[in-house]
Design a protein around this motif. Structure first.
Motif, PDB file in Angstrom:
ATOM      1  N   ALA A  96      -3.226   9.624   1.032  1.00 49.51           N
ATOM      2  CA  ALA A  96      -3.108   9.493   2.481  1.00 49.51           C
ATOM      3  C   ALA A  96      -2.811   8.046   2.861  1.00 49.51           C
ATOM      4  CB  ALA A  96      -4.390   9.976   3.147  1.00 49.51           C
ATOM      5  N   ASP A  97      -1.726   7.893   3.612  1.00 55.37           N
ATOM      6  CA  ASP A  97      -1.264   6.563   4.003  1.00 55.37           C
ATOM      7  C   ASP A  97      -1.707   6.262   5.433  1.00 55.37           C
ATOM      8  OD1 ASP A  97       0.030   4.173   4.198  1.00 55.37           O
ATOM      9  OD2 ASP A  97       1.977   4.916   3.493  1.00 55.37           O
ATOM     10  N   GLU A  98      -2.710   5.422   5.578  1.00 52.11           N
ATOM     11  CA  GLU A  98      -3.248   5.067   6.902  1.00 52.11           C
ATOM     12  C   GLU A  98      -3.499   6.311   7.757  1.00 52.11           C
ATOM     13  OE1 GLU A  98      -3.322   1.613   7.948  1.00 52.11           O
ATOM     14  OE2 GLU A  98      -1.885   0.638   6.614  1.00 52.11           O
ATOM     15  N   LYS A 106       0.823  -1.221   0.000  1.00 50.27           N
ATOM     16  CA  LYS A 106       0.000   0.000   0.000  1.00 50.27           C
ATOM     17  C   LYS A 106       0.858   1.273   0.000  1.00 50.27           C
ATOM     18  CE  LYS A 106      -2.092  -1.094   3.850  1.00 50.27           C
ATOM     19  NZ  LYS A 106      -1.327  -2.330   4.169  1.00 50.27           N
ATOM     20  N   SER A 107       1.816   1.327   0.924  1.00 52.06           N
ATOM     21  CA  SER A 107       2.657   2.532   0.985  1.00 52.06           C
ATOM     22  C   SER A 107       3.473   2.660  -0.295  1.00 52.06           C
ATOM     23  CB  SER A 107       3.604   2.471   2.191  1.00 52.06           C
ATOM     24  OG  SER A 107       2.856   2.473   3.389  1.00 52.06           O
ATOM     25  N   THR A 108       3.940   1.529  -0.806  1.00 51.63           N
ATOM     26  CA  THR A 108       4.707   1.554  -2.060  1.00 51.63           C
ATOM     27  C   THR A 108       3.851   2.132  -3.185  1.00 51.63           C
ATOM     28  OG1 THR A 108       5.919  -0.412  -1.315  1.00 51.63           O
ATOM     29  CG2 THR A 108       6.023   0.115  -3.669  1.00 51.63           C
ATOM     30  N   TYR A 150       1.847  11.152   5.108  1.00 52.08           N
ATOM     31  CA  TYR A 150       2.739  10.005   5.236  1.00 52.08           C
ATOM     32  C   TYR A 150       2.353   9.156   6.442  1.00 52.08           C
ATOM     33  CZ  TYR A 150       5.604  12.584   1.931  1.00 52.08           C
ATOM     34  OH  TYR A 150       6.044  13.263   0.829  1.00 52.08           O
ATOM     35  N   GLN A 151       2.579   7.850   6.299  1.00 51.91           N
ATOM     36  CA  GLN A 151       2.250   6.910   7.378  1.00 51.91           C
ATOM     37  C   GLN A 151       2.970   7.300   8.677  1.00 51.91           C
ATOM     38  OE1 GLN A 151       2.748   2.803   6.192  1.00 51.91           O
ATOM     39  NE2 GLN A 151       1.573   2.085   7.949  1.00 51.91           N
ATOM     40  N   SER A 152       4.188   7.819   8.542  1.00 50.44           N
ATOM     41  CA  SER A 152       4.972   8.181   9.737  1.00 50.44           C
ATOM     42  C   SER A 152       4.947   9.695   9.997  1.00 50.44           C
ATOM     43  CB  SER A 152       6.400   7.698   9.564  1.00 50.44           C
ATOM     44  OG  SER A 152       6.901   8.122   8.306  1.00 50.44           O
TER      45      SER A 152
END
Ligand code: ADP
Ligand code: MG
Length: 244
Positions: free
Chosen positions: A174-176, A48-50, A97-99
């Motif tokens: 949007a990542d998570e 997913k992030s990729t 970003y997820q982070s």
């Protein structure tokens, strides 16, 4: 009428590691239309992030092409050089970003005015007012003058969402974005996203491992081991609110 805004054409991504090559995305073909709130769900490690990093050009693809239509331009993202890409992304696409990736030495409000000032969209006073408005939207304005380290993960996630909206982009990836939020706050963010789509014509691509969110997108796809699976249309369900 469907107007394509993001076209992902035969995209593959293979990571080279000490243990050998790892195919994280396998020949992805996907068209996102203007005004969609597209969800991509999949387990951890599904890619997913990729996939998001291929759309926003943060990482290089191995093969294929990503085309983005915006501001009357058609951009082949991976054919831009790094400077062009940064400028293009700043104006076209908001990225959560997820982070989170907040800058630790800037206050929350400064984290949001920075991308505005880089894009040169507003005068400094205006950018501050806009930034405060966005912090209000995600209900975190009372912490505006704090540094990111002094707020919780869920609060940082909300700031990251506000920052992604800084330049009023056509597209949000949007990542998570609700991964660190309690269910009430996650619901609020979902409502904010849904309104951006329904009322302001934005296009959102959101990835999540939370299968329970599937019914809240206008369309939802499933990513399994780097491949897109079945397609499910959710048009009749988009008005449903999750009660929890
Ligand atoms: P998801 O976001 O769905 O959890 P990712 O896109 O982060 O999945 O990762 C997909 C797969 O690619 C995982 O198996 C992960 O370990 C691998 N991967 C991700 N980033 C890298 C990297 N920089 N180098 C090597 N392997 C990676
Ligand atoms: Mg991920």
């Amino acid at each position: 009428m469907s107007i394509p805004i993001v076209e992902i054409v035969n995209v593959s991504k293979t990571y080279s590691t000490a243990a050998g090559d790892f195919p994280a995305l396998k020949n992805i073909n996907l068209t996102v239309n203007k005004g969609e709130f597209l969800g991509v769900v999949g387990k951890s490690g599904a890619g997913k992030s990729t996939l998001l990093n291929m759309i926003n050009g943060v990482d290089e693809l191995t093969s294929g092409e990503v085309l983005v239509h915006s501001d009357g331009r058609r951009v082949s993202v991976h054919h831009l050089n790094e400077d062009e890409k940064a400028l293009w992304r700043g104006r076209t696409m908001g990225v959560v970003y997820q982070s989170f990736q907040l800058l630790p030495m800037l206050t929350l409000v400064e984290n949001i005015t920075l991308p505005m000032d880089l894009a040169g969209n507003f005068k400094p006073r205006e950018s501050r007012e806009k930034a405060m408005e966005l912090l209000r939207l995600v209900e975190i304005e009372e912490h505006a003058e704090k540094l990111p380290a002094l707020i919780s993960g869920g609060q940082q996630q909300r700031v990251a969402i506000a920052r992604a909206l800084a330049n009023d982009p056509d597209i949000l990836v949007a990542d998570e974005p609700t991964g660190s939020l309690d269910s009430v706050t996650a619901d609020h963010i979902f409502d904010v996203f849904s309104r951006l789509v329904a009322e302001r014509g934005k296009t959102i691509v959101m990835v999540t491992h939370d299968m329970g969110l599937k019914s809240r997108f206008t369309r939802c796809l499933t990513l399994v081991d780097g491949e897109l699976q079945n397609e499910e249309k959710m048009e009749t369900k988009t008005k449903g609110r999750r009660k929890s």
